[in-house]
Motif scaffolding. Structure first.
Motif, PDB file in Angstrom:
ATOM      1  N   ARG A  93       0.855  -1.208  -0.027  1.00 41.51           N
ATOM      2  CA  ARG A  93       0.138   0.144   0.115  1.00 41.51           C
ATOM      3  C   ARG A  93       0.778   1.405  -0.013  1.00 41.51           C
ATOM      4  NH1 ARG A  93      -4.875  -1.338   4.431  1.00 41.51           N
ATOM      5  NH2 ARG A  93      -5.889  -3.006   2.850  1.00 41.51           N
ATOM      6  N   ALA A  94       2.204   1.175   0.333  1.00 38.16           N
ATOM      7  CA  ALA A  94       3.044   2.188   0.551  1.00 38.16           C
ATOM      8  C   ALA A  94       2.984   2.837  -1.105  1.00 38.16           C
ATOM      9  CB  ALA A  94       4.400   2.012   0.818  1.00 38.16           C
ATOM     10  N   PRO A  95       2.836   4.321  -0.920  1.00 41.25           N
ATOM     11  CA  PRO A  95       2.947   5.168  -2.368  1.00 41.25           C
ATOM     12  C   PRO A  95       4.359   5.217  -2.691  1.00 41.25           C
ATOM     13  CG  PRO A  95       2.656   6.720  -0.510  1.00 41.25           C
ATOM     14  CD  PRO A  95       2.381   5.315   0.037  1.00 41.25           C
ATOM     15  N   SER A  96       4.482   5.707  -3.951  1.00 43.06           N
ATOM     16  CA  SER A  96       5.931   5.988  -4.575  1.00 43.06           C
ATOM     17  C   SER A  96       6.014   7.443  -4.207  1.00 43.06           C
ATOM     18  CB  SER A  96       5.735   5.527  -6.021  1.00 43.06           C
ATOM     19  OG  SER A  96       5.485   4.052  -6.062  1.00 43.06           O
ATOM     20  N   PRO A  97       7.123   7.926  -4.165  1.00 46.10           N
ATOM     21  CA  PRO A  97       8.680   6.767  -4.063  1.00 46.10           C
ATOM     22  C   PRO A  97       8.591   6.236  -2.688  1.00 46.10           C
ATOM     23  CG  PRO A  97       9.416   9.175  -3.658  1.00 46.10           C
ATOM     24  CD  PRO A  97       7.781   9.067  -4.233  1.00 46.10           C
ATOM     25  N   LYS A  98       8.710   4.937  -2.941  1.00 46.04           N
ATOM     26  CA  LYS A  98       8.656   4.018  -1.786  1.00 46.04           C
ATOM     27  C   LYS A  98       9.807   4.233  -0.723  1.00 46.04           C
ATOM     28  CE  LYS A  98       6.013   0.695  -3.613  1.00 46.04           C
ATOM     29  NZ  LYS A  98       4.538   0.457  -3.034  1.00 46.04           N
ATOM     30  N   ALA A  99      10.938   4.900  -1.154  1.00 50.98           N
ATOM     31  CA  ALA A  99      11.917   5.330   0.085  1.00 50.98           C
ATOM     32  C   ALA A  99      11.312   6.485   0.972  1.00 50.98           C
ATOM     33  CB  ALA A  99      13.230   5.709  -0.897  1.00 50.98           C
ATOM     34  N   ALA A 100      10.506   7.359   0.057  1.00 53.22           N
ATOM     35  CA  ALA A 100      10.011   8.250   1.226  1.00 53.22           C
ATOM     36  C   ALA A 100       8.754   8.188   2.128  1.00 53.22           C
ATOM     37  CB  ALA A 100       9.706   9.486   0.111  1.00 53.22           C
ATOM     38  N   HIS A 101       8.513   6.903   1.960  1.00 54.38           N
ATOM     39  CA  HIS A 101       7.364   6.532   2.750  1.00 54.38           C
ATOM     40  C   HIS A 101       7.781   6.603   4.274  1.00 54.38           C
ATOM     41  CE1 HIS A 101       3.592   4.612   4.049  1.00 54.38           C
ATOM     42  NE2 HIS A 101       4.398   3.617   4.621  1.00 54.38           N
ATOM     43  N   ASN A 102       6.851   6.887   5.185  1.00 50.15           N
ATOM     44  CA  ASN A 102       7.215   6.581   6.600  1.00 50.15           C
ATOM     45  C   ASN A 102       6.940   5.319   7.168  1.00 50.15           C
ATOM     46  OD1 ASN A 102       7.823   7.206   9.399  1.00 50.15           O
ATOM     47  ND2 ASN A 102       5.666   8.023  10.001  1.00 50.15           N
ATOM     48  N   TRP A 103       8.112   4.448   6.999  1.00 52.18           N
ATOM     49  CA  TRP A 103       7.991   3.006   7.261  1.00 52.18           C
ATOM     50  C   TRP A 103       7.687   2.684   8.802  1.00 52.18           C
ATOM     51  CZ3 TRP A 103       6.838   0.004   3.125  1.00 52.18           C
ATOM     52  CH2 TRP A 103       7.208   0.458   2.010  1.00 52.18           C
ATOM     53  N   SER A 104       7.064   1.594   9.159  1.00 53.99           N
ATOM     54  CA  SER A 104       7.093   1.202  10.710  1.00 53.99           C
ATOM     55  C   SER A 104       8.452   0.670  10.990  1.00 53.99           C
ATOM     56  CB  SER A 104       5.857   0.054  10.672  1.00 53.99           C
ATOM     57  OG  SER A 104       6.365  -1.083   9.958  1.00 53.99           O
ATOM     58  N   HIS A 105       9.062   0.141  10.023  1.00 51.26           N
ATOM     59  CA  HIS A 105      10.671  -0.448  10.445  1.00 51.26           C
ATOM     60  C   HIS A 105      11.131  -0.499   9.047  1.00 51.26           C
ATOM     61  CE1 HIS A 105      13.997  -2.809  11.703  1.00 51.26           C
ATOM     62  NE2 HIS A 105      13.457  -2.256  13.186  1.00 51.26           N
ATOM     63  N   PRO A 106      12.381  -0.204   8.954  1.00 52.06           N
ATOM     64  CA  PRO A 106      13.096  -0.374   7.662  1.00 52.06           C
ATOM     65  C   PRO A 106      13.097  -1.797   7.018  1.00 52.06           C
ATOM     66  CG  PRO A 106      14.498   0.958   9.342  1.00 52.06           C
ATOM     67  CD  PRO A 106      13.251   0.349   9.898  1.00 52.06           C
ATOM     68  N   ALA A 107      13.109  -2.834   7.798  1.00 54.23           N
ATOM     69  CA  ALA A 107      13.153  -4.132   7.420  1.00 54.23           C
ATOM     70  C   ALA A 107      11.813  -4.431   6.320  1.00 54.23           C
ATOM     71  CB  ALA A 107      12.723  -5.257   8.568  1.00 54.23           C
ATOM     72  N   VAL A 108      10.749  -3.799   6.618  1.00 56.07           N
ATOM     73  CA  VAL A 108       9.652  -3.764   5.702  1.00 56.07           C
ATOM     74  C   VAL A 108       9.885  -3.196   4.284  1.00 56.07           C
ATOM     75  CG1 VAL A 108       7.139  -3.213   5.200  1.00 56.07           C
ATOM     76  CG2 VAL A 108       8.089  -3.409   7.551  1.00 56.07           C
ATOM     77  N   TYR A 109      10.728  -1.939   4.183  1.00 53.63           N
ATOM     78  CA  TYR A 109      11.258  -1.396   3.125  1.00 53.63           C
ATOM     79  C   TYR A 109      12.324  -2.235   2.202  1.00 53.63           C
ATOM     80  CZ  TYR A 109      14.028   1.513   0.073  1.00 53.63           C
ATOM     81  OH  TYR A 109      14.679   2.054  -1.082  1.00 53.63           O
ATOM     82  N   HIS A 110      13.007  -3.047   3.078  1.00 52.96           N
ATOM     83  CA  HIS A 110      14.231  -3.732   2.382  1.00 52.96           C
ATOM     84  C   HIS A 110      13.509  -5.175   2.030  1.00 52.96           C
ATOM     85  CE1 HIS A 110      17.408  -1.046   3.271  1.00 52.96           C
ATOM     86  NE2 HIS A 110      16.981  -0.651   4.360  1.00 52.96           N
ATOM     87  N   ALA A 111      12.536  -5.466   2.761  1.00 54.47           N
ATOM     88  CA  ALA A 111      12.043  -6.654   2.300  1.00 54.47           C
ATOM     89  C   ALA A 111      11.229  -6.570   0.990  1.00 54.47           C
ATOM     90  CB  ALA A 111      11.208  -7.270   3.324  1.00 54.47           C
ATOM     91  N   GLY A 112      10.576  -5.429   0.766  1.00 49.80           N
ATOM     92  CA  GLY A 112       9.955  -4.931  -0.225  1.00 49.80           C
ATOM     93  C   GLY A 112      10.844  -5.103  -1.602  1.00 49.80           C
ATOM     94  N   CYS A 113      11.902  -4.268  -1.257  1.00 47.96           N
ATOM     95  CA  CYS A 113      13.196  -4.170  -2.428  1.00 47.96           C
ATOM     96  C   CYS A 113      13.580  -5.363  -2.716  1.00 47.96           C
ATOM     97  CB  CYS A 113      14.280  -3.508  -1.780  1.00 47.96           C
ATOM     98  SG  CYS A 113      13.946  -1.486  -1.639  1.00 47.96           S
ATOM     99  N   ALA A 114      14.115  -6.277  -1.852  1.00 43.53           N
ATOM    100  CA  ALA A 114      14.331  -7.807  -2.368  1.00 43.53           C
ATOM    101  C   ALA A 114      13.622  -8.667  -2.994  1.00 43.53           C
ATOM    102  CB  ALA A 114      15.108  -8.564  -0.881  1.00 43.53           C
ATOM    103  N   SER A 115      12.234  -8.320  -2.556  1.00 36.68           N
ATOM    104  CA  SER A 115      11.046  -9.039  -3.338  1.00 36.68           C
ATOM    105  C   SER A 115      10.884  -8.470  -4.693  1.00 36.68           C
ATOM    106  CB  SER A 115       9.832  -8.842  -2.492  1.00 36.68           C
ATOM    107  OG  SER A 115      10.029  -9.552  -1.278  1.00 36.68           O
ATOM    108  N   ASP A 116      11.198  -7.414  -4.747  1.00 35.93           N
ATOM    109  CA  ASP A 116      10.799  -6.609  -6.217  1.00 35.93           C
ATOM    110  C   ASP A 116       9.796  -5.808  -6.084  1.00 35.93           C
ATOM    111  OD1 ASP A 116      11.836  -5.776  -9.064  1.00 35.93           O
ATOM    112  OD2 ASP A 116       9.794  -6.761  -9.251  1.00 35.93           O
ATOM    113  N   TRP A 117       9.669  -4.688  -6.224  1.00 37.42           N
ATOM    114  CA  TRP A 117       8.075  -3.762  -5.863  1.00 37.42           C
ATOM    115  C   TRP A 117       7.258  -4.143  -7.076  1.00 37.42           C
ATOM    116  CZ3 TRP A 117       7.775  -2.177  -1.384  1.00 37.42           C
ATOM    117  CH2 TRP A 117       8.659  -1.522  -0.730  1.00 37.42           C
TER     118      TRP A 117
END
Length: 233
Positions: free
Chosen positions: A143-167
């Protein structure tokens, strides 16, 4: 009869071979099969450290759950089958995490643990250090909008898991296909965090130091006249 180390080495080779076979057939599979094949391809192959950890875990269980242990594993063949299963299922965790999980169940339970209980012990309790559960993290990533890096993540692990999975993969596949891939990456990152790793913050694009305001029509005419004078036109 082969000893336990030889049997466990054999299953490690079988896991690697099955991953190679999945890679060969990936181009001919439908999206659901491709999701399953991708999950298999990303499943870690057990190494020597995992083999040693599994052997230590079963040794600890033998000491702490003596009667239950021998009742559950009545013969060598059954014991080796259990070791093979546990090696395959716990290869997603680092060897030190597997040993930590074994110590946890020994301290918390009077009964010989099931494989499911062991997996939960290895995963630990991410909420204690601010990590949400895997499905909640998946929903947040999708659900996070783009750009993903600018989203206020609950924890950086969520963002990095998204990157590793491929957005794009997450956005273009159903939850049934995409979530297992995301979950694998996320739990691996949670494991790292719980073992003391500090994940880098998302790389937010920097704003320019200065913002240029377009010149008015009069200012453009004035600059053009000055340029003509300088060039002798």
């Amino acid at each position: 009869m082969q000893d336990s180390n030889s049997l466990i080495h054999q299953v490690a080779q079988e896991i690697a071979a099955s991953q190679n076979n999945s890679t060969t057939a990936a181009g001919q599979a439908n999206p659901h099969q491709q999701g399953q094949q991708r999950a298999e391809q990303e499943r870690p192959t057990p190494g020597d450290g995992h083999i040693d950890a599994i052997n230590q875990v079963f040794a600890l269980f033998r000491i702490n759950y003596h009667n239950q242990y021998y009742a559950a594993f009545k013969d060598t063949e059954l014991l080796n089958q259990a070791r093979r299963l546990w090696l395959n299922s716990l290869a997603q965790f680092a060897p030190e995490t597997i040993l930590r999980g074994a110590r946890t169940v020994i301290e918390e339970s009077e009964y010989l643990p099931t494989l499911h209980r062991m997996i939960r012990a290895c995963q630990g309790d991410p909420s204690k250090i601010g990590l949400v559960d895997a499905h909640q993290a998946y929903v947040e990533a999708c659900r996070a909008p783009s750009p993903k890096a600018a989203h206020n993540w609950s924890h950086p692990a969520v963002y990095h898991a998204g990157c590793a999975s491929d957005w794009y993969f997450l956005a273009s596949n159903s939850e049934k296909i995409a979530f297992p891939i995301f979950e694998r990456h996320y739990l691996k990152l949670c494991e790292r965090v719980m073992n003391g790793a500090v994940l880098p913050a998302p790389n937010i694009p920097a704003l320019p130091e200065t913002i240029e305001t377009p010149l008015s029509k009069e200012e453009n005419v004035k600059r053009m006249e000055e340029l003509r004078k300088q060039l002798g036109l």
